[in-house]
Design a protein around this motif. Structure first.
Motif, mmCIF file in Angstrom:
data_model
loop_
_atom_site.group_PDB
_atom_site.id
_atom_site.type_symbol
_atom_site.label_atom_id
_atom_site.label_comp_id
_atom_site.label_asym_id
_atom_site.label_seq_id
_atom_site.Cartn_x
_atom_site.Cartn_y
_atom_site.Cartn_z
ATOM 1 N N PHE A 77 0.969 -1.182 0.176
ATOM 2 C CA PHE A 77 0.044 -0.090 -0.211
ATOM 3 C C PHE A 77 0.905 1.288 -0.046
ATOM 4 C CE2 PHE A 77 -2.265 3.618 2.468
ATOM 5 C CZ PHE A 77 -3.209 3.481 1.327
ATOM 6 N N ALA A 78 1.918 1.174 0.940
ATOM 7 C CA ALA A 78 2.896 2.367 0.880
ATOM 8 C C ALA A 78 3.506 2.664 -0.476
ATOM 9 C CB ALA A 78 3.864 2.397 2.228
ATOM 10 N N LEU A 82 -0.749 -1.945 -4.227
ATOM 11 C CA LEU A 82 -1.710 -3.035 -3.524
ATOM 12 C C LEU A 82 -3.136 -3.138 -4.253
ATOM 13 C CD1 LEU A 82 -2.024 -4.721 -1.197
ATOM 14 C CD2 LEU A 82 -2.971 -3.052 -0.041
ATOM 15 N N VAL A 83 -3.284 -4.331 -4.573
ATOM 16 C CA VAL A 83 -4.804 -4.835 -4.709
ATOM 17 C C VAL A 83 -4.965 -5.764 -3.832
ATOM 18 C CG1 VAL A 83 -6.033 -6.178 -6.382
ATOM 19 C CG2 VAL A 83 -4.439 -4.592 -7.306
ATOM 20 N N ASN A 84 -6.186 -5.853 -3.047
ATOM 21 C CA ASN A 84 -6.715 -6.589 -2.032
ATOM 22 C C ASN A 84 -7.630 -7.579 -2.598
ATOM 23 O OD1 ASN A 84 -5.629 -5.530 0.561
ATOM 24 N ND2 ASN A 84 -6.959 -3.726 -0.246
ATOM 25 N N VAL A 85 -7.521 -8.868 -2.179
ATOM 26 C CA VAL A 85 -8.374 -10.083 -2.544
ATOM 27 C C VAL A 85 -9.207 -10.639 -1.658
ATOM 28 C CG1 VAL A 85 -8.668 -12.010 -3.909
ATOM 29 C CG2 VAL A 85 -7.436 -10.384 -4.994
ATOM 30 N N LEU A 86 -10.494 -10.457 -1.381
ATOM 31 C CA LEU A 86 -11.091 -11.395 -0.255
ATOM 32 C C LEU A 86 -11.423 -12.622 -0.652
ATOM 33 C CD1 LEU A 86 -13.699 -8.523 0.428
ATOM 34 C CD2 LEU A 86 -11.208 -8.756 1.423
ATOM 35 N N PRO A 100 -7.611 -0.903 -4.504
ATOM 36 C CA PRO A 100 -8.730 -1.749 -4.939
ATOM 37 C C PRO A 100 -8.862 -2.922 -4.082
ATOM 38 C CG PRO A 100 -7.186 -1.129 -6.620
ATOM 39 C CD PRO A 100 -6.623 -0.787 -5.278
ATOM 40 N N THR A 101 -10.241 -3.319 -3.803
ATOM 41 C CA THR A 101 -10.649 -4.705 -2.949
ATOM 42 C C THR A 101 -11.725 -5.392 -3.838
ATOM 43 O OG1 THR A 101 -10.275 -3.637 -1.092
ATOM 44 C CG2 THR A 101 -11.524 -5.599 -0.987
ATOM 45 N N LEU A 102 -11.286 -6.805 -4.204
ATOM 46 C CA LEU A 102 -12.067 -7.350 -5.056
ATOM 47 C C LEU A 102 -12.479 -8.794 -4.201
ATOM 48 C CD1 LEU A 102 -9.438 -6.585 -7.394
ATOM 49 C CD2 LEU A 102 -11.771 -6.869 -8.522
#
Length: 135
Positions: A77-78, A82-86, A100-102
């Motif tokens: 992120f810093a 970053l891309v977040n995946v759940l 972004p969060t997918l």
């Protein structure tokens, strides 16, 4: 084009491996914990990555188990990559801003899934640093 570094908890190796396979099948270079030999090597790969994908699950958001995943995600992120995946219906931890969060909790591994297409598009945006096209 730069490469993707996939961050995951050891409990999520199978699901993470499917994501690695899909991204590699789409022609992207992907590194993950199974490709590196040491914590130092992992940190160097993460620092050099054009996109860091953090996989969030019950294990990785657990404060007692997921500290390393959170630390690496914060580094991604810093760096602005970053891309977040759940993976299983959890939320990404607070403090990761507008990354972004997918939600891939319903993805069953198929290459033709619209969920996977959205994920690949978000990764490519990070790699190329272009704005995401409107839907």
């Amino acid at each position: 084009m730069s490469f993707v570094y996939l961050i995951h908890h050891a409990d999520d190796r199978e699901k993470a491996g499917k994501l690695v396979g899909q991204l590699r099948g789409a022609g992207l270079e992907v590194w993950w914990r199974e490709d590196v030999e040491s914590d130092t090597d992992a940190a160097e790969k993460l620092k050099a990555a054009g996109c860091a994908v953090a996989c969030w699950s019950k294990s990785s958001v657990d404060p007692l188990k997921g500290g390393a995943v959170l630390s690496q995600a914060r580094a991604g992120f810093a760096s602005g990559v970053l891309v977040n995946v759940l993976l299983d219906g959890v939320s990404a931890p607070a403090g990761l801003g507008d990354a972004p969060t997918l939600d891939l909790s319903r993805w069953r591994g198929g290459a033709e899934s619209p969920l996977l297409a959205d994920f690949e598009a978000a990764v490519r945006v990070r790699l190329t640093d272009r704005p995401e096209p409107p839907r």
